[in-house]
Structures are given as C-alpha cells and as structure tokens.
Design a protein around this motif. Structure first.
Motif, mmCIF file in Angstrom:
data_model
loop_
_atom_site.group_PDB
_atom_site.id
_atom_site.type_symbol
_atom_site.label_atom_id
_atom_site.label_comp_id
_atom_site.label_asym_id
_atom_site.label_seq_id
_atom_site.Cartn_x
_atom_site.Cartn_y
_atom_site.Cartn_z
ATOM 1 N N MET A 125 41.834 27.925 33.983
ATOM 2 C CA MET A 125 42.042 27.662 35.746
ATOM 3 C C MET A 125 40.555 28.705 36.304
ATOM 4 O O MET A 125 40.413 29.496 35.392
ATOM 5 C CB MET A 125 43.586 28.143 35.583
ATOM 6 N N LEU A 126 41.215 28.389 37.452
ATOM 7 C CA LEU A 126 39.849 28.947 38.306
ATOM 8 C C LEU A 126 40.664 29.756 39.267
ATOM 9 O O LEU A 126 41.605 29.771 39.272
ATOM 10 C CB LEU A 126 38.604 28.530 39.003
ATOM 11 N N SER A 127 40.483 31.562 38.727
ATOM 12 C CA SER A 127 41.154 32.311 39.238
ATOM 13 C C SER A 127 40.498 33.109 40.172
ATOM 14 O O SER A 127 39.394 33.854 40.095
ATOM 15 C CB SER A 127 42.182 33.553 39.145
ATOM 16 N N VAL A 128 40.971 33.683 41.476
ATOM 17 C CA VAL A 128 40.168 34.903 42.336
ATOM 18 C C VAL A 128 41.522 35.725 42.927
ATOM 19 O O VAL A 128 42.003 35.038 43.645
ATOM 20 C CB VAL A 128 39.570 33.131 43.791
ATOM 21 N N ALA A 129 40.605 36.659 43.422
ATOM 22 C CA ALA A 129 40.805 37.671 43.789
ATOM 23 C C ALA A 129 40.478 38.442 45.448
ATOM 24 O O ALA A 129 39.089 38.166 45.221
ATOM 25 C CB ALA A 129 41.755 39.339 43.297
ATOM 26 N N VAL A 130 41.245 38.745 46.320
ATOM 27 C CA VAL A 130 40.202 38.448 47.720
ATOM 28 C C VAL A 130 41.448 40.054 48.135
ATOM 29 O O VAL A 130 42.277 39.884 48.424
ATOM 30 C CB VAL A 130 40.406 37.154 49.302
ATOM 31 N N VAL A 131 39.755 40.677 48.945
ATOM 32 C CA VAL A 131 40.757 42.134 49.470
ATOM 33 C C VAL A 131 39.664 41.743 50.771
ATOM 34 O O VAL A 131 38.582 41.375 50.668
ATOM 35 C CB VAL A 131 40.781 43.151 48.685
ATOM 36 N N TRP A 132 40.332 43.135 51.939
ATOM 37 C CA TRP A 132 39.379 43.080 52.680
ATOM 38 C C TRP A 132 39.144 44.684 53.133
ATOM 39 O O TRP A 132 40.483 45.336 52.391
ATOM 40 C CB TRP A 132 40.192 42.026 54.150
ATOM 41 N N PHE A 292 36.551 32.172 35.582
ATOM 42 C CA PHE A 292 36.452 30.831 35.200
ATOM 43 C C PHE A 292 36.651 30.811 33.328
ATOM 44 O O PHE A 292 36.502 32.365 32.718
ATOM 45 C CB PHE A 292 34.999 30.377 35.535
ATOM 46 N N ASP A 293 38.149 30.371 33.042
ATOM 47 C CA ASP A 293 38.793 30.719 31.749
ATOM 48 C C ASP A 293 38.777 29.208 30.816
ATOM 49 O O ASP A 293 38.147 28.961 31.137
ATOM 50 C CB ASP A 293 40.181 31.014 32.243
ATOM 51 N N ARG A 294 38.912 29.478 29.702
ATOM 52 C CA ARG A 294 39.483 28.615 28.844
ATOM 53 C C ARG A 294 38.153 27.663 28.403
ATOM 54 O O ARG A 294 38.350 26.088 28.766
ATOM 55 C CB ARG A 294 40.394 27.770 28.670
ATOM 56 N N LEU A 295 37.175 28.432 27.955
ATOM 57 C CA LEU A 295 35.569 27.942 28.610
ATOM 58 C C LEU A 295 34.636 27.281 27.066
ATOM 59 O O LEU A 295 34.691 26.374 27.192
ATOM 60 C CB LEU A 295 34.429 28.835 29.578
ATOM 61 N N LYS A 296 35.347 27.751 26.413
ATOM 62 C CA LYS A 296 34.518 27.583 25.022
ATOM 63 C C LYS A 296 35.248 26.603 24.654
ATOM 64 O O LYS A 296 35.866 25.935 24.350
ATOM 65 C CB LYS A 296 35.379 28.580 24.228
ATOM 66 N N SER A 319 35.852 33.244 28.941
ATOM 67 C CA SER A 319 35.609 33.437 30.368
ATOM 68 C C SER A 319 34.739 34.433 30.625
ATOM 69 O O SER A 319 34.061 34.355 30.271
ATOM 70 C CB SER A 319 37.304 33.848 30.496
ATOM 71 N N VAL A 320 34.867 33.522 31.801
ATOM 72 C CA VAL A 320 33.289 34.697 32.803
ATOM 73 C C VAL A 320 33.513 34.983 34.081
ATOM 74 O O VAL A 320 34.484 34.140 34.586
ATOM 75 C CB VAL A 320 32.007 33.454 33.349
ATOM 76 N N PRO A 321 33.900 36.025 34.107
ATOM 77 C CA PRO A 321 33.992 36.772 36.346
ATOM 78 C C PRO A 321 32.937 36.314 36.348
ATOM 79 O O PRO A 321 31.364 36.975 35.971
ATOM 80 C CB PRO A 321 34.456 38.197 35.783
ATOM 81 N N SER A 322 32.904 36.291 37.592
ATOM 82 C CA SER A 322 31.603 36.135 38.524
ATOM 83 C C SER A 322 32.538 37.188 39.934
ATOM 84 O O SER A 322 33.668 36.930 40.649
ATOM 85 C CB SER A 322 30.931 35.137 38.710
ATOM 86 N N ASN A 323 31.331 37.857 41.126
ATOM 87 C CA ASN A 323 31.980 38.386 41.923
ATOM 88 C C ASN A 323 31.008 38.512 43.206
ATOM 89 O O ASN A 323 29.912 37.886 43.374
ATOM 90 C CB ASN A 323 31.972 40.517 42.158
ATOM 91 N N ALA A 324 31.611 38.266 44.556
ATOM 92 C CA ALA A 324 30.694 37.961 45.826
ATOM 93 C C ALA A 324 31.127 38.942 46.825
ATOM 94 O O ALA A 324 32.710 39.252 46.959
ATOM 95 C CB ALA A 324 31.028 36.419 46.050
ATOM 96 N N GLN A 325 30.657 38.856 48.073
ATOM 97 C CA GLN A 325 30.961 39.806 48.937
ATOM 98 C C GLN A 325 30.459 38.847 50.391
ATOM 99 O O GLN A 325 29.496 37.945 50.332
ATOM 100 C CB GLN A 325 30.393 41.023 49.316
ATOM 101 N N ALA A 348 24.704 29.397 33.404
ATOM 102 C CA ALA A 348 23.883 30.081 32.843
ATOM 103 C C ALA A 348 24.851 30.252 31.066
ATOM 104 O O ALA A 348 24.242 29.725 30.031
ATOM 105 C CB ALA A 348 23.310 30.966 32.802
ATOM 106 N N ARG A 349 25.879 29.646 31.651
ATOM 107 C CA ARG A 349 27.196 30.148 29.728
ATOM 108 C C ARG A 349 26.905 28.695 29.058
ATOM 109 O O ARG A 349 26.522 28.573 28.039
ATOM 110 C CB ARG A 349 28.339 30.630 30.054
#
Length: 369
Positions: A125-132, A292-296, A319-325, A348-349
């Motif tokens: 699953m690709l998961s994402v949270a968004v706040v403003w 990004f999960d279940r990658l191994k 799993s690999v986390p990443s942030n953005a603005q 890169a993983r």
C-alpha cells in the motif's frame, strides 16, 4: 551662581537619539537654538559645547549602544515565549502529520477487520497524510461540506485517489460513515479464484476537516487484474492458500510515479474546493507524509509493450517514508518536481537506483492529458 545666570543641560541616561535645543537662551554662556550640545573637556574643564564631527560620532555610538541594550532587554523579556511559539509553528505540521497518519493506518486495519476481510493477503500500500496551514470556520463533517469538497475532485485517467465511496454503495464491502468527527470511506472489492481469494481493488480514505486528509491505496501492480495477467505471462503457479505470487514482487516505475503525483494533485484540488467561498483565506501550503510499505524483496520494474524488464537490485527495507511541502498555487510542473523529490528515497532503496526529473516529467505528461 553668584548672581549670574548659567544654563544647565540635564540629559537623562539611556537616550537613543541626540537631544537638541528648541530655542536660544541668553545666559553667561548663551545657548543657540536647534543645536546639539555635548559634554566636553576641550578647555581643560568639563563643559557643554556645540558638537563637532568627533563629538557627534561619539554621541551617536552611545545612542546606538543604548538602543541595542533596549532591544536586548526586550528580547530577553520575550525570549521564552518567542522560542516556544517558533518551535510550535515548526513542529505543528509534522506533529499533525504523524498523528493523522498513525490514526489513518490504524483505522484502515480496523475497517478491514470490521468487514471480515482481515484474512485476505493484503497488497502493498501507498499511504499518504495531508495537512494544511489554515482552519475552516466550520470544520464539522456535514454532508454539504463533504459534497462541496468532492465536487472539486479532478478526473485524471485511471482509478483516482480519494474516490467518493458513495459511488460504491451497492457493493457489500464498501462503506462510508462519519466516525470520531471525520468521514471514513472503504472501497474493498475482493474476488474469488480457484487458487484463493484476492483483492481486485482496495483503498481507504479519511476526510477530517479539522485536521487533514488520509489515503492508502494498493500498488497498481498488486491488484489481481494486473497480477494474474503477469503471473500467466511468467508461467508461475499459484497454489490455494498461498500468498499470490505477484504480491511483493515488483513495483512498476511509471505506475508509482503517477500514483504519487495524483495524490498531490488531487489533494490540492480537494482542499481548494473545501475553502472556496469561505470567509477565511485558503491555506498557502499543503504538507504531505508518504509511506511505501511491503517493499522487501521487490524489484523496480518497467513494462514496455507488455514485455517486462528484470533489474537485479532488490529492496532490502520493508518500508520507506518521505515528506513533501506543496504550495496551494503550485502548477503541474511544480507537482512533478515534488513527485521526483518524494520518490528519490524510494528508488534509492533498490540498489541505489537514481530517478531523473526528465523521466518523471515524461511519465506525467500522459497523466495530465
């Protein structure tokens, strides 16, 4: 003094600007009007004289030092409050993101259990949270607010993110409800095969107008309609009761790029619709947290005309986390740049693979059509 009028100048300490006489004064030693006087020992005794160039330099230095002392006292007086407020402002987006993300992933797992779907092999699953950085005057989860937001939902090609689960009301495993003050939507479409039960589609969304948005959706490559076809192409067998062979096998480069870009673009449009015609200013920025999960053990893959390529480098991290603005007024080229920055840690993983901005731009041109 001894019957003679003497002018005495009294200048309090701590002045920040030079003092100047307003009008002339007749005395034993007359004072001129609109003139700067300063203390001096030019004649061998302390007296007040008209300031010359050197006197003015010394006087201004003292005034500036006094001003610096006052500024320092002000800062010291308010330093604790200022540092606490700055720290709060810097911490708020990340703290809100982490809380929303944790709540969303927990609610997704519970929603599957509530629907009796916990035993089916879950895809990656690709998961994402968004706040403003703004607040609605009325953040209640009413139907009118939800409808206003969904009316601004864009319609790029493919299966979009943050879909309105009301469109799937006839499906037994799809539901939408208001829980803990926020809308929740589960779109789960399982299907049975001779080998076992799998998900044809799976995603989960939260719309919390007090906090932000959450979404998690299966990798396109892990859905059964894609996985079965590729399993047949590879000539692999899938025994009943085993995990489907396409799960945790590949991630197709173009698909994951489009999925991340669509999350950003759709969130931007939804929040714009949410704040439309509101008495408060819309937010300036959106803050994203991706996972990004279940990658191994997976491989990055590319499909060209249905022919797969098989790179040698597998992911070793689960799993690999990443942030953005992202600015609310960002155009599609800026969304493409943010997509590139989000996905670089993921690529890169896979043995240090790099991702070029040109590739991302090319893959996304098809999405924006």
């Amino acid at each position: 003094i001894d019957g003679v009028k003497v002018a005495v100048l009294r200048i309090p300490g701590g002045i920040q600007t030079p003092a100047i006489t307003r009008k002339p004064l007749n005395a034993a030693k007359s004072l001129e009007g609109e003139t700067i006087y300063c203390r001096s020992m030019r004649g061998g005794q302390v007296s007040s004289v008209k300031a010359n160039l050197r006197d003015l330099q010394d006087l201004l230095e003292r005034c500036l030092r006094n001003r610096e002392l006052n500024i320092g006292a002000f800062v010291r007086r308010h330093w604790e409050d200022l540092t606490r407020e700055v720290a709060t402002l810097q911490d708020t987006p990340q703290k809100a993101l982490d809380e929303l993300f944790g709540m969303g992933t927990s609610r997704f797992s519970q929603a599957l259990l509530d629907q009796g779907l916990g035993q089916i092999s879950r895809p990656g699953m690709l998961s994402v949270a968004v706040v403003w950085d703004s607040k609605l005057p009325d953040p209640e989860s009413t139907t009118s607010t939800f409808t206003r937001m969904m009316m601004s939902h864009p319609h790029p090609s493919g299966w979009p993110v943050w879909m309105d689960p009301r469109d799937f009301h006839q499906h037994p495993y799809c539901r939408r409800e208001v829980k803990n003050g926020a809308w929740e939507g589960l779109i789960a479409i399982p299907e049975n095969h001779e080998e076992g039960r799998v998900f044809r589609h799976l995603d989960f969304s939260i719309w919390d107008f007090r906090t932000g948005l959450f979404y998690c959706g299966a990798y396109f490559d892990d859905l059964s309609m894609v996985g079965l076809q590729r399993t047949q192409m590879r000539g692999e067998q899938w025994l009943k009761g085993e995990q489907p062979p396409w799960l945790r096998r590949t991630i197709e480069r173009r698909n994951i790029v489009r999925q991340v870009a669509e999350c950003m673009f759709t969130a931007q449009q939804l929040v714009a619709g949410l704040f439309k015609n509101q008495p408060v200013a819309p937010p300036e920025h959106l803050y994203f947290k991706f996972m990004f999960d279940r990658l191994k053990g997976r491989l990055l893959d590319s499909y060209d005309g249905g022919i797969p390529s098989w790179p040698a480098n597998k992911a070793e991290d689960e799993s690999v986390p990443s942030n953005a603005q992202l600015r609310m007024d960002a155009d599609k080229s800026q969304i493409s740049e943010r997509t590139h920055s989000v996905l670089r840690p993921l690529f890169a993983r896979f043995g240090g693979e790099d991702l070029s901005q040109g590739k991302v731009d090319g893959w996304l041109r098809e999405l924006w059509v």
